[in-house]
Design an enzyme around this catalytic site. Structure first.
Site, PDB file in Angstrom:
ATOM      1  N   ASP A 264       0.862  -1.199   0.000  1.00 62.28           N
ATOM      2  CA  ASP A 264       0.000   0.000   0.000  1.00 62.28           C
ATOM      3  C   ASP A 264       0.895   1.245   0.000  1.00 62.28           C
ATOM      4  O   ASP A 264       2.046   1.169  -0.417  1.00 62.28           O
ATOM      5  CB  ASP A 264      -0.961  -0.055   1.201  1.00 62.28           C
ATOM      6  N   HIS A 287       2.055   1.926  -3.159  1.00 66.40           N
ATOM      7  CA  HIS A 287       1.189   2.929  -3.778  1.00 66.40           C
ATOM      8  C   HIS A 287       1.788   4.330  -3.730  1.00 66.40           C
ATOM      9  O   HIS A 287       1.078   5.308  -3.885  1.00 66.40           O
ATOM     10  CB  HIS A 287      -0.196   2.925  -3.108  1.00 66.40           C
TER      11      HIS A 287
END
Ligand SMILES: *[C@@H]1O[C@H](CO)[C@@H](O)[C@H](O)[C@H]1NC(C)=O
Ligand SMILES: *[C@@H]1O[C@H](CO)[C@@H](O)[C@H](O)[C@H]1NC(C)=O
Ligand SMILES: *[C@@H]1O[C@H](CO)[C@@H](O)[C@H](O)[C@H]1NC(C)=O
Length: 440
Positions: A264, A287
């Site tokens: 993430d 991310h």
């Protein structure tokens, strides 16, 4: 004359204070000077130093990898915390810890958690104690007089027991916008931040490696003056919600010389955070660097004065991004992303005021939005695999004062066009691809 005396007096006082303070620094080390250069090798226990080093093994820790060493850690902590400059030492070995809280409220100055060994979480879900109410695995809370966490040790959350399980709690997504009291016993089927540091001042994290958290790796809330460096955070690309570092309600933060690769956000900056500097960080997979998501459930959010620079992003979903939920309020202001190298990033530059994190039926449900202004993207170069930039701003609260310069992003796969909606600002140089028609 009075003025002169006043000046003279304050000069004298500052000298006295200086010697007083440096005296203490010499004895105890403001950040344990003695240990400062000892990230990689355990210190020798010699002479006067021994009295402030508290080895968890001396408090009964087994370090065999399967005995629960939580009680010994708590005892070593209580002893170290009573002494100014106290060091709680985790030597080599493998130490199993259940969810544990270290309250610093009554600690003396400059507590240090020195980790050389491997600290592991229980090996499976049923092995965790108190999962119904713990919000994190290891919590440091209330260190108002400074805390340092350092060493070359490893903290391993053994998250693979959790990933892909149905216990992907809805709360995790909401964590971004909720501040949960460290003492809250609110039932949360919601593990687990590996290391959470809350309500602390002068926080230093240096050198350690944190891996495979069940969810987020480090969560900082209500802290001031935080320095994180030489850190490694690793989890597999496909592990869910395993963000690297999240910062919430925290001011004056510097994160540098670190490597973060997870499933993430590498670093997420949440509401009521400001003066955050991030540099010389390698991010990927994951991310990217994110501000938000902000404004979930119509909340008010504020993030200001963030600078991310001299860093890299590789093989991530997004590179640098600001994401806000429709319906929120407040503002994001004075954000700079500069000198960032992208390698095969799906979408390197993102502003998304319609962020819904996959929530169904999420559209412009409200005229409200977290206002975004004063955002600079400068010297962003490298490759993308889907589209170079996506600026999706609300028609009701357009993004303003967006500056873009020296952008050179070329496709490593699909050659997509930039998307720009309701974004106002200026393109300062020629860019690849051309962003001339992007900003109004
Ligand atoms: C889970 O781990 C505990 C040790 O914490 C062990 O006793 C137990 O057998 C394990 N259970 C399963 C299903 O593997
Ligand atoms: C950067 O961090 C690494 C550990 O990850 C350390 O070995 C190195 O000395 C640090 N470099 C600087 C300049 O701080
Ligand atoms: C904008 O943020 C930077 C830090 O990134 C800070 O140095 C600067 O003073 C801020 N500018 C204003 C006007 O607050």
């Amino acid at each position: 004359m009075a003025k002169f005396i006043q000046k003279y007096l304050s000069f004298l006082i500052s000298i006295v204070l200086y010697f007083n303070f440096s005296g203490h620094t010499f004895c105890y080390g403001s950040e344990s000077n003695y240990l400062k250069n000892e990230l990689m090798n355990p210190p020798n226990y010699v002479g006067q130093l021994a009295f402030y080093i508290f080895n968890v093994k001396q408090f009964g820790a087994k370090g065999n990898g399967f005995t629960d060493d939580s009680k010994a850690f708590q005892a070593a902590f209580q002893a170290a915390c009573k002494v100014r400059g106290g060091v709680m030492l985790v030597p080599s070995g493998t130490f199993l810890l259940q969810p544990i809280t270290f309250y610093g409220n009554n600690c003396q100055r400059y507590f240090t958690w020195q980790v050389y060994g491997l600290i592991v979480a229980p090996p499976n879900i049923s092995g965790w104690k108190g999962i119904s109410y713990h919000y994190q695995w290891i919590l440091f809370s209330g260190f108002s007089k400074g805390i340092t966490i350092q060493g070359n040790g490893v903290v391993d959350g053994r998250g693979n027991a959790w990933w892909g399980k149905s216990r992907n709690p809805p709360h995790v997504k909401h964590l971004e916008n909720h501040l949960i009291s460290p003492t809250s016993k609110k039932t949360l089927n919601n593990p687990f931040i590996a290391i959470r540091i809350a309500k602390s001042y002068k926080v230093t994290v240096r050198g350690i490696k944190i891996q495979n958290s069940p969810r987020m790796h480090i969560f900082l809330d209500e802290c001031q003056q935080v320095t994180i460096s030489g850190l490694t955070i690793l989890a597999p690309q496909e592990s869910p919600n395993t963000d690297g570092i999240h910062i919430s309600h925290t001011q004056h933060v510097e994160i540098y010389n670190s490597t973060i690769g997870t499933g993430d956000d590498c670093i997420g900056i949440l509401t009521e955070s400001s003066d955050v500097r991030i540099h010389d960080v390698h991010c990927g997979p994951g991310h990217g660097y994110s501000i938000g998501g902000l404004g979930l459930n119509n909340q008010e959010a504020h993030v200001t004065n963030v600078h991310v620079y001299d860093s890299t992003v590789a093989y991530t979903l997004t590179g640098v991004r600001i994401k806000t939920w429709p319906g929120g309020s407040g503002y994001v202001n004075n954000i700079t992303f500069s000198h960032i190298t992208m390698t095969n990033v799906k979408t390197p530059i993102v502003i998304d005021q319609n962020y819904c994190n996959g929530k169904k039926g999420c559209t412009w449900t409200s005229k409200n939005a977290v206002a975004i202004s004063g955002v600079t993207f400068e010297n962003i170069i490298g490759t993308y695999s889907y589209q170079p930039a996506s600026l999706v701003c609300s028609v009701y609260k357009p993004c303003t004062n967006i500056l873009m310069g020296t952008i050179n992003l070329t496709p490593s796969g699909r050659s997509g066009s930039p998307i720009c909606q309701n974004a106002y600002g200026r393109v300062l140089t020629n860019t690849t691809p051309s962003l001339k028609n992007c900003l109004k």
